[in-house]
Design an enzyme around this catalytic site. Structure first.
Site, PDB file in Angstrom:
ATOM      1  N   HIS A   1     -20.946  24.176 -20.085  1.00  0.00           N
ATOM      2  CA  HIS A   1     -22.338  24.525 -19.787  1.00  0.00           C
ATOM      3  C   HIS A   1     -22.646  25.778 -20.619  1.00  0.00           C
ATOM      4  O   HIS A   1     -22.225  26.880 -20.266  1.00  0.00           O
ATOM      5  CB  HIS A   1     -22.509  24.842 -18.296  1.00  0.00           C
ATOM      6  CG  HIS A   1     -22.282  23.673 -17.399  1.00  0.00           C
ATOM      7  ND1 HIS A   1     -23.161  22.615 -17.327  1.00  0.00           N
ATOM      8  CD2 HIS A   1     -21.291  23.389 -16.533  1.00  0.00           C
ATOM      9  CE1 HIS A   1     -22.716  21.731 -16.445  1.00  0.00           C
ATOM     10  NE2 HIS A   1     -21.579  22.174 -15.951  1.00  0.00           N
TER      11      HIS A   1
ATOM     12  N   GLU B   1     -12.727  24.191 -11.002  1.00  0.00           N
ATOM     13  CA  GLU B   1     -13.209  25.576 -10.941  1.00  0.00           C
ATOM     14  C   GLU B   1     -12.337  26.494 -10.090  1.00  0.00           C
ATOM     15  O   GLU B   1     -12.840  27.246  -9.260  1.00  0.00           O
ATOM     16  CB  GLU B   1     -14.660  25.585 -10.441  1.00  0.00           C
ATOM     17  CG  GLU B   1     -15.563  24.759 -11.348  1.00  0.00           C
ATOM     18  CD  GLU B   1     -16.996  24.635 -10.839  1.00  0.00           C
ATOM     19  OE1 GLU B   1     -17.302  25.186  -9.775  1.00  0.00           O
ATOM     20  OE2 GLU B   1     -17.798  23.973 -11.519  1.00  0.00           O
TER      21      GLU B   1
ATOM     22  N   GLU C   1     -19.080  18.217 -18.930  1.00  0.00           N
ATOM     23  CA  GLU C   1     -20.393  18.467 -18.308  1.00  0.00           C
ATOM     24  C   GLU C   1     -21.330  19.147 -19.294  1.00  0.00           C
ATOM     25  O   GLU C   1     -22.064  20.078 -18.947  1.00  0.00           O
ATOM     26  CB  GLU C   1     -20.229  19.346 -17.049  1.00  0.00           C
ATOM     27  CG  GLU C   1     -19.291  18.747 -16.011  1.00  0.00           C
ATOM     28  CD  GLU C   1     -19.160  19.602 -14.753  1.00  0.00           C
ATOM     29  OE1 GLU C   1     -20.000  20.488 -14.528  1.00  0.00           O
ATOM     30  OE2 GLU C   1     -18.211  19.369 -13.990  1.00  0.00           O
TER      31      GLU C   1
ATOM     32  N   ASP D   1     -24.050  20.691 -21.391  1.00  0.00           N
ATOM     33  CA  ASP D   1     -25.486  20.923 -21.562  1.00  0.00           C
ATOM     34  C   ASP D   1     -25.649  22.263 -22.261  1.00  0.00           C
ATOM     35  O   ASP D   1     -24.777  23.134 -22.176  1.00  0.00           O
ATOM     36  CB  ASP D   1     -26.297  20.833 -20.261  1.00  0.00           C
ATOM     37  CG  ASP D   1     -25.703  21.590 -19.094  1.00  0.00           C
ATOM     38  OD1 ASP D   1     -25.079  22.640 -19.310  1.00  0.00           O
ATOM     39  OD2 ASP D   1     -25.892  21.145 -17.943  1.00  0.00           O
TER      40      ASP D   1
ATOM     41  N   ASN E   1     -10.474  20.828 -14.388  1.00  0.00           N
ATOM     42  CA  ASN E   1     -11.839  20.929 -14.912  1.00  0.00           C
ATOM     43  C   ASN E   1     -12.431  22.291 -14.568  1.00  0.00           C
ATOM     44  O   ASN E   1     -12.329  22.752 -13.425  1.00  0.00           O
ATOM     45  CB  ASN E   1     -12.681  19.817 -14.247  1.00  0.00           C
ATOM     46  CG  ASN E   1     -14.038  19.626 -14.873  1.00  0.00           C
ATOM     47  OD1 ASN E   1     -14.143  19.467 -16.093  1.00  0.00           O
ATOM     48  ND2 ASN E   1     -15.089  19.630 -14.057  1.00  0.00           N
TER      49      ASN E   1
HETATM   50  O1  G3I Z   1     -30.027  15.740  -1.902  1.00  0.00           O
HETATM   51  C1  G3I Z   1     -30.491  16.963  -1.298  1.00  0.00           C
HETATM   52  C2  G3I Z   1     -31.900  16.869  -0.865  1.00  0.00           C
HETATM   53  O2  G3I Z   1     -32.019  15.873   0.120  1.00  0.00           O
HETATM   54  C3  G3I Z   1     -32.376  18.199  -0.358  1.00  0.00           C
HETATM   55  O3  G3I Z   1     -33.717  18.131  -0.040  1.00  0.00           O
HETATM   56  C4  G3I Z   1     -32.156  19.246  -1.399  1.00  0.00           C
HETATM   57  C5  G3I Z   1     -32.544  20.617  -0.892  1.00  0.00           C
HETATM   58  O4  G3I Z   1     -31.913  21.640  -1.588  1.00  0.00           O
HETATM   59  O5  G3I Z   1     -30.799  19.280  -1.773  1.00  0.00           O
HETATM   60  C6  G3I Z   1     -30.337  18.064  -2.303  1.00  0.00           C
HETATM   61  O6  G3I Z   1     -28.992  18.188  -2.653  1.00  0.00           O
HETATM   62  C7  G3I Z   1     -28.714  18.929  -3.799  1.00  0.00           C
HETATM   63  C8  G3I Z   1     -27.891  18.077  -4.739  1.00  0.00           C
HETATM   64  O7  G3I Z   1     -27.529  18.833  -5.863  1.00  0.00           O
HETATM   65  C9  G3I Z   1     -28.625  16.829  -5.199  1.00  0.00           C
HETATM   66  O8  G3I Z   1     -29.707  17.188  -5.990  1.00  0.00           O
HETATM   67  C10 G3I Z   1     -27.952  20.153  -3.410  1.00  0.00           C
HETATM   68  O9  G3I Z   1     -28.768  21.028  -2.633  1.00  0.00           O
HETATM   69  C11 G3I Z   1     -27.500  20.870  -4.624  1.00  0.00           C
HETATM   70  O10 G3I Z   1     -26.631  21.930  -4.251  1.00  0.00           O
HETATM   71  C12 G3I Z   1     -26.736  19.929  -5.542  1.00  0.00           C
HETATM   72  O11 G3I Z   1     -26.416  20.605  -6.713  1.00  0.00           O
HETATM   73  C13 G3I Z   1     -25.374  20.077  -7.470  1.00  0.00           C
HETATM   74  C14 G3I Z   1     -24.343  21.144  -7.728  1.00  0.00           C
HETATM   75  O12 G3I Z   1     -23.335  20.640  -8.589  1.00  0.00           O
HETATM   76  C15 G3I Z   1     -23.719  21.618  -6.435  1.00  0.00           C
HETATM   77  O13 G3I Z   1     -22.648  22.476  -6.675  1.00  0.00           O
HETATM   78  C16 G3I Z   1     -25.953  19.568  -8.782  1.00  0.00           C
HETATM   79  O14 G3I Z   1     -26.768  18.429  -8.539  1.00  0.00           O
HETATM   80  C17 G3I Z   1     -24.829  19.180  -9.729  1.00  0.00           C
HETATM   81  O15 G3I Z   1     -25.379  18.923 -11.003  1.00  0.00           O
HETATM   82  C18 G3I Z   1     -23.849  20.320  -9.837  1.00  0.00           C
HETATM   83  O16 G3I Z   1     -22.802  19.916 -10.676  1.00  0.00           O
HETATM   84  C19 G3I Z   1     -21.815  20.909 -10.927  1.00  0.00           C
HETATM   85  C20 G3I Z   1     -20.493  20.182 -11.058  1.00  0.00           C
HETATM   86  O17 G3I Z   1     -20.234  19.416  -9.940  1.00  0.00           O
HETATM   87  C21 G3I Z   1     -19.362  21.169 -11.310  1.00  0.00           C
HETATM   88  N1  G3I Z   1     -19.648  22.031 -12.421  1.00  0.00           N
HETATM   89  C22 G3I Z   1     -20.941  22.713 -12.390  1.00  0.00           C
HETATM   90  C23 G3I Z   1     -22.067  21.703 -12.215  1.00  0.00           C
HETATM   91  C24 G3I Z   1     -23.404  22.386 -12.273  1.00  0.00           C
HETATM   92  O18 G3I Z   1     -23.571  23.272 -11.224  1.00  0.00           O
END
Ligand code: G3I
Length: 491
Positions: free
Chosen positions: A249, A170, A278, A280, A212
Site C-alpha cells: 500500500h 501484520e 494488496e 494500491d 503478509n
Molecule cells: O459491512 C459493514 C457495513 O455494514 C457497515 O455499515 C459499515 C460501517 O462502518 O462497516 C462495514 O464493514 C466495513 C468493511 O470494511 C466492509 O466495507 C468495516 O467497517 C471496515 O472496517 C472494513 O474495512 C476493511 C479493513 O481491511 C478492515 O481492517 C477494508 O474493507 C479492507 O479493504 C481492509 O483490508 C486490509 C487487509 O485486510 C489487510 N491489509 C490492509 C488492508 C487495508 O486496510
C-alpha cells in the site's frame, strides 16, 4: 514488429508460423540467446493474460457485496485470474462465535472465482485486527488454542482449494524497532507465528503458506529487516513457510522506493516465493505502477501481483485516493496501460545469469556430470517407471545417462521420459516422469553450471553433498555448492 525473447506460451504459435512442426525441431542455436521477432499484435489485452505470459498471475481483492454489480464483475472477470476475499475469509467473518464457523460469505467469493476459472488466495488466518469480540477477550493459552482451532476450521474447510494462505498478517510493529507488534496474539508467546504456520501446513499441505504485511516494501526499513530475519530463521529451522506477501500500500508516508526490487530479491533468495498482495498507490502514478510490476518481473520467484480492489470507487481508501487501475465508470486509467505494457514486455525467463540455449538437435543427447562427484545423472536400472528417483552413478554411455535438452527446456531420456521435480520444496525428489510440458519438468541451464527448476527456482542437487554411486538427486535452494554444479556434455 518488436524484438524480444520468445515466451514459452508463444512458442507454439511461432513454431507453427515458421513451419517448425516439432518440439525437437531445428531452432536450436548454441552459445547465443534465443531471440526471435514477435509480432507487435502478440501482446495480451488483459492483465491476467499478460501476466500469464511469464507464468505469473494478476489478481484483485473482491468484496462479496459487489458481486451483484455487473459492471464490477465484468471487469473483475475479464482482467484478473487470482481472487482474494477483501473481508469475507477473515476471522470475524468465518468464526463469528467461538467454535461456530460460517463460510457463506467466503464460499460465495470462492465459488464465483472458481466458476470463472480463477484461483483464490486465502486472507487471513491469524491477525490482531478484525478479531470477533469473543477472540479479543481471550488471552494466554485459551487464545493460543482458539487460534489453532480457527486455523484448523478455516483451512480444513478450504483444504486443497486455496493457492496460498496469508497465514499470519501484520505481526510486526511499525517504526524503528524491527520487532513484533504488541498484540494479544504476541502475548501468548513469541512462537505463535510458527505455531500458526505448522498448524496451517498440517491442515492443508497443498496450499502455499505466506507471511503478509505492509510497510515491508522498503529494504532499509527496520520492519522489513525484522520480517526478513524471521523468514530466514524459519527457513533455517524448517518452519513451513513458502511465501512472503508484500502488501504494497504505497502512499505519502510509505512511498514506493527504488530498493523495492532489492526487497523482493532478498526475500526470494531465502527460498520463498514473493507475492505482491494488496497493491494500491495513492494518486495512481502510472510510472510507479510500472516500476512495481517491473520489479516483480525481474525476480523469478515473484509469482504474482494482486491489486486491492477493482475501481477507485471500490478502494478501502475511497475514490478520491485514485489508487487503483480503473475509474468509477470502469474506464482503464493510465496506470492500467502502464501495468499492461510492463507485463507484455516481460522477459519470460529472467535468469540470474546467462543460460545455455536449449538445443533441439535430436542427436545432441549427453551426460549430465556432477562437478563434486564426477558421476552422472542416472536412471536406476534403466527403469521407465514414472516416479523413479534419479541417482549419481559412474558415467557411461548407456541410454539411461543420455539426456537431450529440448527447446522446451526439458531434459529427455529413454524416449518420452523427462527430468521431473516431484515438488517445489527443499528435498523434493528429482525423478523421471512421462513428459507433459509442466514447469516442474523445465530446467534452466545456467552459466554458473547450476541447473534450476523453472517451477520452484530450486537447483538440481546431489542430496547431502553425496558423491558416491547411488546418491539420490533432489531439488534444493541454490547455494553455489559443487553438489549443485553440472556439465551437460552433448554427444
Ligand atoms: O459491512 C459493514 C457495513 O455494514 C457497515 O455499515 C459499515 C460501517 O462502518 O462497516 C462495514 O464493514 C466495513 C468493511 O470494511 C466492509 O466495507 C468495516 O467497517 C471496515 O472496517 C472494513 O474495512 C476493511 C479493513 O481491511 C478492515 O481492517 C477494508 O474493507 C479492507 O479493504 C481492509 O483490508 C486490509 C487487509 O485486510 C489487510 N491489509 C490492509 C488492508 C487495508 O486496510
Amino acid at each position: 514488429m518488436g524484438v524480444k525473447a520468445l515466451p514459452s506460451s508463444a512458442y507454439g504459435r511461432f513454431a507453427a508460423l515458421c513451419g517448425v512442426v516439432s518440439a525437437v525441431g531445428v531452432l536450436g542455436v548454441v552459445g547465443a540467446a534465443l531471440v526471435v521477432p514477435v509480432p507487435a499484435d502478440a501482446a495480451a489485452s488483459t492483465l491476467a493474460a499478460a501476466a500469464q505470459q511469464s507464468g505469473r498471475y494478476f489478481g484483485t481483492a473482491v468484496a462479496g457485496g459487489k458481486l451483484g454489480d455487473q459492471a464490477y464483475t465484468t471487469i473483475a472477470n475479464r482482467e484478473f485470474d487470482m481472487i482474494t476475499a477483501e473481508n469475507e475469509m477473515k476471522i470475524d467473518a468465518t468464526e463469528p462465535n467461538r467454535g461456530q464457523f460460517n463460510f457463506s460469505a467466503g464460499d460465495r467469493i470462492y465459488n464465483w472465482a472458481v466458476q470463472n476459472g480463477k484461483r483464490v488466495r486465502g486472507h487471513t488466518l491469524a491477525w490482531h485486527s478484525q478479531q470477533p469480540d469473543w477472540m479479543r477477550s481471550l488471552s494466554g493459552s485459551s487464545l493460543r488454542q482458539a487460534m489453532i482451532n480457527h486455523i484448523n476450521g478455516v483451512v480444513g474447510h478450504y483444504r486443497g482449494k486455496i493457492y496460498a494462505w496469508d497465514v499470519v498478517n501484520e505481526a510486526y510493529a511499525d517504526g524503528n524497532s524491527g520487532g513484533r507488534r504488541d498484540s494479544n496474539l504476541q502475548q501468548t508467546g513469541n512462537d505463535w507465528i510458527e505455531v500458526a504456520f505448522r498448524t496451517a501446513r498440517a491442515a492443508d499441505p497443498s496450499a502455499k503458506l505466506c507471511y503478509n504485511d505492509y510497510n515491508i516494501d522498503n529494504w532499509n526499513w527496520a520492519k522489513t529487516q525484522g520480517v526478513y530475519n524471521m523468514v530466514r530463521d524459519f527457513k533455517q529451522r524448517g518452519v513451513p513457510i513458502d511465501c512472503v506477501g508484500l502488501q504494497s500500500h504505497f502512499n505519502g508516508n510509505s512511498p514506493y522506493n527504488s530498493n523495492y526490487r532489492t526487497t523482493i530479491q532478498s526475500f526470494a533468495a531465502l527460498g520463498v516465493d514473493v507475492q505482491i498482495t494488496e497493491l494500491d498507490i495513492q494518486g495512481g502514478s502510472a510510472t510507479t505502477y510500472a516500476n512495481v510490476v517491473n520489479d516483480c518481473l525481474a525476480v523469478p520467484r515473484c509469482t504474482g501481483i494482486t491489486v486491492w480492489g477493482v475501481r477507485d470507487s471500490d478502494s478501502w481508501l475511497g475514490e478520491s485516493a485514485s489508487a487503483l487501475l480503473f475509474d468509477r465508470n470502469g474506464n482503464k486509467k493510465a496506470a492500467y496501460n502502464s501495468v499492461l505494457n510492463a507485463l507484455n514486455n516481460a522477459d519470460p525467463d529472467p535468469s540470474p545469469s546467462p543460460t545455455v540455449t536449449p538445443t533441439s538437435d535430436p542427436g545432441g543427447a549427453g551426460q549430465i556430470r556432477g562437478a563434486a562427484s564426477g558421476r552422472c545423472v542416472d536412471v536406476p536400472n534403466s527403469s521407465t517407471a514414472d516416479g523413479t528417483q534419479l541417482q549419481l552413478w559412474d558415467c557411461h554411455s548407456n541410454p539411461n545417462q543420455q539426456w537431450a535438452y529440448t527447446s522446451a527446456q526439458e531434459f529427455r531420456v529413454l524416449g518420452g521420459k523427462c527430468l521431473d521435480a516431484a515438488g517445489t520444496g527443499n528435498g523434493a525428489k528429482v525423478q523421471i516422469y512421462s513428459c507433459w510440458g509442466g514447469d516442474n519438468q523445465k530446467w534452466r541451464v545456467n552459466s554458473d553450471d547450476s541447473i534450476v527448476n523453472v517451477q520452484s527456482g530450486l537447483c538440481l542437487d546431489a542430496a547431502n553433498n553425496g558423491t558416491g554411486n547411488g546418491t539420490q538427486l533432489q531439488v534444493y535452494s541454490c547455494w553455489g555448492g559443487n553438489n549443485q554444479k553440472w556439465t551437460w556434455n552433448r554427444g
